[in-house]
Write a protein that holds these residues in place. Structure first.
Motif, PDB file in Angstrom:
ATOM      1  N   PRO A  52     -28.010  19.817  22.045  1.00  0.00           N
ATOM      2  CA  PRO A  52     -29.377  19.923  22.597  1.00  0.00           C
ATOM      3  C   PRO A  52     -29.931  21.351  22.502  1.00  0.00           C
ATOM      4  O   PRO A  52     -31.099  21.552  22.158  1.00  0.00           O
ATOM      5  N   GLU A  53     -29.083  22.338  22.777  1.00  0.00           N
ATOM      6  CA  GLU A  53     -29.527  23.729  22.669  1.00  0.00           C
ATOM      7  C   GLU A  53     -29.843  24.092  21.220  1.00  0.00           C
ATOM      8  O   GLU A  53     -30.837  24.769  20.933  1.00  0.00           O
ATOM      9  N   ILE A  54     -29.012  23.615  20.291  1.00  0.00           N
ATOM     10  CA  ILE A  54     -29.227  23.920  18.872  1.00  0.00           C
ATOM     11  C   ILE A  54     -30.565  23.364  18.406  1.00  0.00           C
ATOM     12  O   ILE A  54     -31.349  24.066  17.732  1.00  0.00           O
ATOM     13  N   GLN A  55     -30.876  22.133  18.757  1.00  0.00           N
ATOM     14  CA  GLN A  55     -32.157  21.538  18.351  1.00  0.00           C
ATOM     15  C   GLN A  55     -33.340  22.267  18.971  1.00  0.00           C
ATOM     16  O   GLN A  55     -34.336  22.563  18.304  1.00  0.00           O
TER      17      GLN A  55
ATOM     18  N   THR B 140     -33.701  25.898  17.511  1.00  0.00           N
ATOM     19  CA  THR B 140     -34.143  25.825  16.108  1.00  0.00           C
ATOM     20  C   THR B 140     -35.631  25.521  16.026  1.00  0.00           C
ATOM     21  O   THR B 140     -36.372  26.161  15.254  1.00  0.00           O
ATOM     22  N   GLN B 141     -36.119  24.553  16.806  1.00  0.00           N
ATOM     23  CA  GLN B 141     -37.544  24.227  16.795  1.00  0.00           C
ATOM     24  C   GLN B 141     -38.387  25.411  17.262  1.00  0.00           C
ATOM     25  O   GLN B 141     -39.431  25.722  16.672  1.00  0.00           O
ATOM     26  N   GLU B 142     -37.927  26.097  18.298  1.00  0.00           N
ATOM     27  CA  GLU B 142     -38.663  27.255  18.794  1.00  0.00           C
ATOM     28  C   GLU B 142     -38.736  28.362  17.738  1.00  0.00           C
ATOM     29  O   GLU B 142     -39.791  28.966  17.523  1.00  0.00           O
TER      30      GLU B 142
ATOM     31  N   ALA C  94     -41.483  31.592  13.680  1.00  0.00           N
ATOM     32  CA  ALA C  94     -41.476  32.202  12.357  1.00  0.00           C
ATOM     33  C   ALA C  94     -42.744  31.863  11.577  1.00  0.00           C
ATOM     34  O   ALA C  94     -43.218  32.659  10.758  1.00  0.00           O
ATOM     35  N   LYS C  95     -43.301  30.673  11.803  1.00  0.00           N
ATOM     36  CA  LYS C  95     -44.503  30.255  11.062  1.00  0.00           C
ATOM     37  C   LYS C  95     -45.756  30.954  11.554  1.00  0.00           C
ATOM     38  O   LYS C  95     -46.763  30.989  10.829  1.00  0.00           O
TER      39      LYS C  95
ATOM     40  N   THR D 201     -30.503  36.467  18.420  1.00  0.00           N
ATOM     41  CA  THR D 201     -31.177  35.257  17.947  1.00  0.00           C
ATOM     42  C   THR D 201     -31.827  35.620  16.632  1.00  0.00           C
ATOM     43  O   THR D 201     -32.663  36.527  16.575  1.00  0.00           O
ATOM     44  N   VAL D 202     -31.402  34.956  15.555  1.00  0.00           N
ATOM     45  CA  VAL D 202     -31.865  35.280  14.205  1.00  0.00           C
ATOM     46  C   VAL D 202     -32.356  34.008  13.536  1.00  0.00           C
ATOM     47  O   VAL D 202     -31.738  32.941  13.677  1.00  0.00           O
ATOM     48  N   CYS D 203     -33.463  34.120  12.807  1.00  0.00           N
ATOM     49  CA  CYS D 203     -34.011  32.981  12.071  1.00  0.00           C
ATOM     50  C   CYS D 203     -34.414  33.445  10.672  1.00  0.00           C
ATOM     51  O   CYS D 203     -35.145  34.433  10.528  1.00  0.00           O
TER      52      CYS D 203
END
Length: 558
Positions: free
Chosen positions: A323-326, A329-331, A336-337, A484-486
């Protein structure tokens, strides 16, 4: 006392010759070795005015590992550490720690008492070292004369003085013979006979006296000339010494600035009481990073071709972290967009720009720690978004492009596209070694605004709030990094001509890289920001260049 292992063997043995005390002290203390090994237990011995150390008491028969004389040593306790004291002799410093403040005070008192009884400057010291000092003085005088005689003028004057000495000796012999003859004649003959004999044996007394006076004056003049020459030579050597001292300072500064000569004492370690100022701290870190880059370049020249893994296929999972990963990732994809001007918090600063690459940051501090969010935009030709994310995510390639990683372990495989990493980063003096525990997730993200365009690929790394029961191999001295890296990548394809296939010249990858890093520990804010400004652009360029080199002349992976 110290470790229950301190012996005062002969506290008050009277030396009948100089009436001074000979102390002997033994015990185990912690001694600072270097920034790699830190504090190590060592067996310390004080004997005959010398402080020596051994690796252990059992190795005392094999010779000491180091020794310093206490006669001119300075012993001082540390300002903040109640168990530590330092023994300094010129540039040599021993950093020592006892097990308790009482043990430290005991050692300091004994060492100070020894200095008071046997140090230079006391009457006992003069008695004990008088012959040595006289010998040293004679040696210095001989050496000085040897140096001064190198001057031609001084040599000539000394030769003249030797000649004058011979003349004076002959004149004194002549005059003394005349006086002795007069005295003998006066004692045995009458005044008339004395006058007659004197007339027969008369010498040119006035001429001899004048010659004696001139010779003496010439010798005194030469002596004055020698003294002047000695003074001039002394001034020449003084100036030479000053030049050598200045030259040595310049060389020492250059050596220290290269990072090889850093005096790595515990006072210079990372922390609020570090003796390094922010500029010195940054210089030391910068030097360490340069060395890491050299290692990467050497590894790049020696590395073997890398085999590209197959595409990832996701499987259902009910893992506790899912749940945390999803959610994260969405955040991160949403964040980033957003453009630089669309973020709720403004204040973005463009701090690096080179070609298509632009890097922005926003200065933020939490509890005094720098946590500046970073956002980078870059365009790379010849690679796809999948390929960029593939090499960023896959553990088998990480050591090839990440210069700061010393040890990397996959502690858990949640599924093929989701791993839990533990990374230990290389120590860069004077900072404390860091490690990180985080999950990494790679996935495909559709472009909701343009269904016909290529999908995004994204890799998100996020630190775990706890160890989660994982067995980690890092040292307990490591400071934990929270990050936290994206990395969000989209492939843009330029349509090829009729009857042509898509080649690498037709593809471009648009990269958005976001990160928020809490380094932990204590690092000066200005030094940390300077490191970020230097390293982030280099990291992105290094990584993209690595992916280009790996994918060149290979089938395109979408």
């Amino acid at each position: 006392m110290a470790d229950g292992h301190v012996n005062n063997v002969s506290d008050e043995e009277d030396d009948s010759e100089n009436n001074c005390y000979q102390y002997e002290l033994k015990g185990v203390l912690s001694k600072w070795t270097n920034y790699i090994h830190g504090w190590q237990r060592r067996f310390i011995v004080l004997k005959d005015g010398t402080l020596s150390y051994y690796k252990s008491e059992q190795e005392t028969g094999f010779g000491c590992r180091g020794a310093i004389s206490l006669f001119k040593a300075t012993i001082k306790g540390h300002e903040f550490d109640e168990c530590r004291f330092d023994v300094c002799v010129n540039d040599c410093v021993w950093y020592l720690r006892a097990d308790s403040p009482e043990d430290r005070q005991y050692w300091v008192d004994i060492l100070e008492a020894f200095k008071a009884e046997s140090g230079y400057g006391s009457e006992n010291s003069l008695k004990r070292h008088g012959s040595a000092l006289s010998l040293a003085s004679n040696t210095i005088s001989t050496a000085s004369n040897s140096s001064f005689k190198k001057g031609l003028a001084l040599k000539e004057k000394l030769a003249e003085m030797e000649t004058y000495k011979d003349i004076l000796c002959n004149q004194m012999k002549t005059l003394q013979g005349y006086f002795d003859s007069c005295a003998e004649t006066a004692a045995n003959k009458s005044p008339g006979e004395v006058a007659s004999d004197h007339a027969l044996q008369a010498v040119d007394f006035k001429g001899e006296a004048l010659t004696f006076r001139e010779t003496t004056g010439a010798m005194l003049s030469n002596l004055q000339h020698c003294l002047d020459a000695v003074g001039q030579r002394e001034e020449v050597w003084r100036r030479r010494l000053e030049r050598e001292v200045d030259r040595r300072k310049v060389l020492e500064q250059a050596y220290l600035s290269s990072g090889k000569g850093k005096v790595q004492s515990p006072d210079q370690e990372e922390g609020p009481h570090s003796t390094l100022n922010e500029d010195e701290f940054y210089d030391a870190v910068e030097t360490g990073l340069d060395k890491l880059e050299e290692e990467v370049m050497m590894r790049e020249r020696m590395k073997q071709p890398t085999i590209i893994a197959k595409s990832l296929t996701a499987k259902p999972t009910h893992h506790r972290l899912w749940p945390e990963i999803q959610r994260v990732t969405q955040e991160q994809v949403h964040y980033a967009k957003l453009g630089v001007g669309e973020v709720e918090k403004g204040g973005w600063q463009l701090f690096a720009e080179e070609g298509e690459m632009k890097m922005y940051r926003r200065e933020e501090e939490v509890n005094g720690l720098v946590m500046d969010p970073l956002k980078a935009c870059h365009v790379v030709k010849g690679v796809t978004g999948y390929e960029m994310c593939h090499y960023f995510f896959s553990p088998q390639y990480r050591h090839e492009w990440e210069a700061t990683v010393e040890q990397m372990t996959v502690v858990e495989t949640i599924r093929e596209d989701t791993l839990v990493f533990h990374q230990v980063h290389k120590r860069i003096w004077p900072t404390t070694q860091r490690d990180g525990l985080f999950w990494s997730h790679m996935t495909r993200v559709p472009d909701a605004r343009d269904r016909d365009s290529s999908d995004y690929w994204v890799v998100v790394n996020n630190s775990l709030s706890d160890t989660g029961g994982y067995q980690l191999k890092s040292s307990s001295k490591c400071v934990r990094i929270h990050l936290t890296v994206c990395m969000l990548c989209q492939t843009i394809v330029t349509p090829p001509g009729p009857d042509e296939t898509v080649e690498r010249d037709n593809i471009t990858c648009k990269i958005t890289y976001c990160s928020v890093v809490n380094p932990g520990g204590w690092v000066p804010a200005s030094a940390l920001r300077a490191v970020y400004k230097r390293e982030y652009p280099k990291f992105l360029k290094r990584f993209t260049s690595y992916v280009i080199s790996q994918t060149k002349d290979k089938p395109i992976m979408f």
